[in-house]
Design a protein around this motif. Structure first.
Motif, PDB file in Angstrom:
ATOM      1  N   LYS A 193       0.849  -1.190   0.000  1.00 45.82           N
ATOM      2  CA  LYS A 193       0.000   0.000   0.000  1.00 45.82           C
ATOM      3  C   LYS A 193       0.883   1.239   0.000  1.00 45.82           C
ATOM      4  O   LYS A 193       1.737   1.387   0.876  1.00 45.82           O
ATOM      5  CB  LYS A 193      -0.902   0.012   1.240  1.00 45.82           C
ATOM      6  N   ASP A 194       0.685   2.104  -0.963  1.00 44.67           N
ATOM      7  CA  ASP A 194       1.367   3.403  -1.022  1.00 44.67           C
ATOM      8  C   ASP A 194       2.881   3.279  -0.857  1.00 44.67           C
ATOM      9  O   ASP A 194       3.493   3.984  -0.058  1.00 44.67           O
ATOM     10  CB  ASP A 194       0.815   4.351   0.049  1.00 44.67           C
ATOM     11  N   GLY A 195       3.503   2.354  -1.576  1.00 45.45           N
ATOM     12  CA  GLY A 195       4.947   2.202  -1.538  1.00 45.45           C
ATOM     13  C   GLY A 195       5.479   1.536  -0.285  1.00 45.45           C
ATOM     14  O   GLY A 195       6.656   1.649   0.027  1.00 45.45           O
ATOM     15  N   SER A 196       4.608   0.839   0.438  1.00 47.89           N
ATOM     16  CA  SER A 196       5.030   0.144   1.652  1.00 47.89           C
ATOM     17  C   SER A 196       4.468  -1.269   1.667  1.00 47.89           C
ATOM     18  O   SER A 196       3.377  -1.524   1.158  1.00 47.89           O
ATOM     19  CB  SER A 196       4.538   0.863   2.908  1.00 47.89           C
ATOM     20  N   TYR A 197       5.221  -2.172   2.284  1.00 48.20           N
ATOM     21  CA  TYR A 197       4.756  -3.528   2.560  1.00 48.20           C
ATOM     22  C   TYR A 197       4.162  -3.482   3.965  1.00 48.20           C
ATOM     23  O   TYR A 197       4.782  -2.968   4.899  1.00 48.20           O
ATOM     24  CB  TYR A 197       5.942  -4.501   2.509  1.00 48.20           C
ATOM     25  N   PRO A 241       9.445  -8.075   0.234  1.00 42.34           N
ATOM     26  CA  PRO A 241       9.568  -7.887  -1.215  1.00 42.34           C
ATOM     27  C   PRO A 241      10.915  -7.269  -1.581  1.00 42.34           C
ATOM     28  O   PRO A 241      11.549  -6.607  -0.758  1.00 42.34           O
ATOM     29  CB  PRO A 241       8.418  -6.947  -1.559  1.00 42.34           C
ATOM     30  N   ALA A 242      11.325  -7.495  -2.821  1.00 43.07           N
ATOM     31  CA  ALA A 242      12.584  -6.916  -3.308  1.00 43.07           C
ATOM     32  C   ALA A 242      12.547  -5.408  -3.133  1.00 43.07           C
ATOM     33  O   ALA A 242      11.531  -4.761  -3.393  1.00 43.07           O
ATOM     34  CB  ALA A 242      12.789  -7.278  -4.773  1.00 43.07           C
ATOM     35  N   GLY A 243      13.635  -4.845  -2.658  1.00 45.54           N
ATOM     36  CA  GLY A 243      13.729  -3.405  -2.485  1.00 45.54           C
ATOM     37  C   GLY A 243      13.198  -2.893  -1.157  1.00 45.54           C
ATOM     38  O   GLY A 243      13.280  -1.696  -0.883  1.00 45.54           O
ATOM     39  N   ALA A 244      12.646  -3.786  -0.313  1.00 45.78           N
ATOM     40  CA  ALA A 244      12.114  -3.350   0.979  1.00 45.78           C
ATOM     41  C   ALA A 244      13.250  -2.849   1.862  1.00 45.78           C
ATOM     42  O   ALA A 244      14.355  -3.382   1.843  1.00 45.78           O
ATOM     43  CB  ALA A 244      11.379  -4.498   1.658  1.00 45.78           C
ATOM     44  N   LYS A 245      12.967  -1.811   2.625  1.00 49.30           N
ATOM     45  CA  LYS A 245      13.969  -1.207   3.509  1.00 49.30           C
ATOM     46  C   LYS A 245      13.676  -1.614   4.947  1.00 49.30           C
ATOM     47  O   LYS A 245      13.080  -0.863   5.719  1.00 49.30           O
ATOM     48  CB  LYS A 245      13.943   0.309   3.347  1.00 49.30           C
ATOM     49  N   GLY A 246      14.107  -2.825   5.281  1.00 48.54           N
ATOM     50  CA  GLY A 246      13.841  -3.391   6.605  1.00 48.54           C
ATOM     51  C   GLY A 246      14.336  -2.539   7.749  1.00 48.54           C
ATOM     52  O   GLY A 246      13.729  -2.503   8.820  1.00 48.54           O
ATOM     53  N   GLU A 247      15.432  -1.810   7.538  1.00 45.26           N
ATOM     54  CA  GLU A 247      15.988  -0.963   8.596  1.00 45.26           C
ATOM     55  C   GLU A 247      15.085   0.224   8.919  1.00 45.26           C
ATOM     56  O   GLU A 247      15.234   0.878   9.944  1.00 45.26           O
ATOM     57  CB  GLU A 247      17.401  -0.486   8.229  1.00 45.26           C
ATOM     58  N   PRO A 274       8.926   0.338   4.332  1.00 45.87           N
ATOM     59  CA  PRO A 274       9.000   1.009   3.038  1.00 45.87           C
ATOM     60  C   PRO A 274       9.491   0.039   1.963  1.00 45.87           C
ATOM     61  O   PRO A 274      10.482  -0.665   2.160  1.00 45.87           O
ATOM     62  CB  PRO A 274      10.017   2.132   3.259  1.00 45.87           C
ATOM     63  N   ALA A 275       8.757  -0.038   0.868  1.00 43.38           N
ATOM     64  CA  ALA A 275       9.106  -0.955  -0.223  1.00 43.38           C
ATOM     65  C   ALA A 275       8.770  -0.297  -1.545  1.00 43.38           C
ATOM     66  O   ALA A 275       7.777  -0.645  -2.186  1.00 43.38           O
ATOM     67  CB  ALA A 275       8.358  -2.277  -0.066  1.00 43.38           C
ATOM     68  N   PRO A 276       9.603   0.657  -1.958  1.00 39.07           N
ATOM     69  CA  PRO A 276       9.319   1.319  -3.228  1.00 39.07           C
ATOM     70  C   PRO A 276       9.320   0.308  -4.358  1.00 39.07           C
ATOM     71  O   PRO A 276      10.138  -0.599  -4.382  1.00 39.07           O
ATOM     72  CB  PRO A 276      10.448   2.331  -3.385  1.00 39.07           C
ATOM     73  N   GLU A 277       8.357   0.467  -5.226  1.00 42.73           N
ATOM     74  CA  GLU A 277       8.242  -0.462  -6.363  1.00 42.73           C
ATOM     75  C   GLU A 277       9.448  -0.311  -7.268  1.00 42.73           C
ATOM     76  O   GLU A 277       9.789   0.794  -7.692  1.00 42.73           O
ATOM     77  CB  GLU A 277       6.964  -0.166  -7.145  1.00 42.73           C
ATOM     78  N   GLU A 278      10.108  -1.416  -7.497  1.00 40.74           N
ATOM     79  CA  GLU A 278      11.267  -1.385  -8.388  1.00 40.74           C
ATOM     80  C   GLU A 278      10.788  -1.574  -9.813  1.00 40.74           C
ATOM     81  O   GLU A 278      10.040  -2.493 -10.118  1.00 40.74           O
ATOM     82  CB  GLU A 278      12.249  -2.500  -8.025  1.00 40.74           C
ATOM     83  N   LYS A 279      11.212  -0.663 -10.656  1.00 41.20           N
ATOM     84  CA  LYS A 279      10.842  -0.745 -12.070  1.00 41.20           C
ATOM     85  C   LYS A 279      11.737  -1.771 -12.747  1.00 41.20           C
ATOM     86  O   LYS A 279      12.948  -1.632 -12.753  1.00 41.20           O
ATOM     87  CB  LYS A 279      11.009   0.612 -12.755  1.00 41.20           C
TER      88      LYS A 279
END
Length: 140
Positions: free
Chosen positions: A44-48, A102-108, A124-129
């Motif tokens: 949702k909105d760039g987040s997991y 998901p790929a690209g998620a910022k666990g920190e 935060p998990a910005p969608e990777e193009k």
């Protein structure tokens, strides 16, 4: 693949296999203290977002959340009260659940909030193009 399972039309609905594993198959019993945590997850909105049912727990004392190698692990423990009980369906002991982010998620940068027995973890998990590229086949 977007990580969401889709039910195929024409196939009969299957029972919730996680529910079977959690409750045990008829006639079989799980070892005491081994319990899963029911979760739901979505983007949702760039987040997991992971929501977990953890009623009756003190998140400051009973819950631990870690992220390592792109795997989010949620651990909780509910101690049994020493009372004479006529009947109980409560689950006591250790609970755990691990999910791959998901790929690209910022666990920190993950955050967590506990409200009304539900723990919500947002990462935060910005969608990777990922562009599609056509590869030309050469003749030898």
């Amino acid at each position: 693949m977007n990580g969401v399972m889709e039910r195929l039309t024409g196939f009969p609905p299957l029972p919730d296999l996680f529910g079977w594993a959690e409750g045990g198959f008829p006639g079989m019993h799980m070892a005491p203290g081994l319990h899963g945590i029911r979760v739901e997850e979505y983007l949702k909105d760039g987040s997991y977002v992971l929501r977990a049912e953890l009623p009756g727990l003190d998140p400051d004392r009973d819950v631990e959340i870690t992220v390592e190698d792109n795997v989010l692990t949620l651990r909780a423990e509910r101690g049994e009260e020493t009372k004479e009980k006529h009947r109980t369906e409560f689950r006591y002991g250790a609970f755990a659940r691990a999910v791959r982010l998901p790929a690209g998620a910022k666990g920190e940068e993950a955050t967590a909030e506990y409200k009304d027995g539900v723990l919500t973890i947002t990462v935060p998990a910005p969608e990777e193009k990922t562009g599609t590229r056509t590869i030309q086949v050469r003749r030898g």
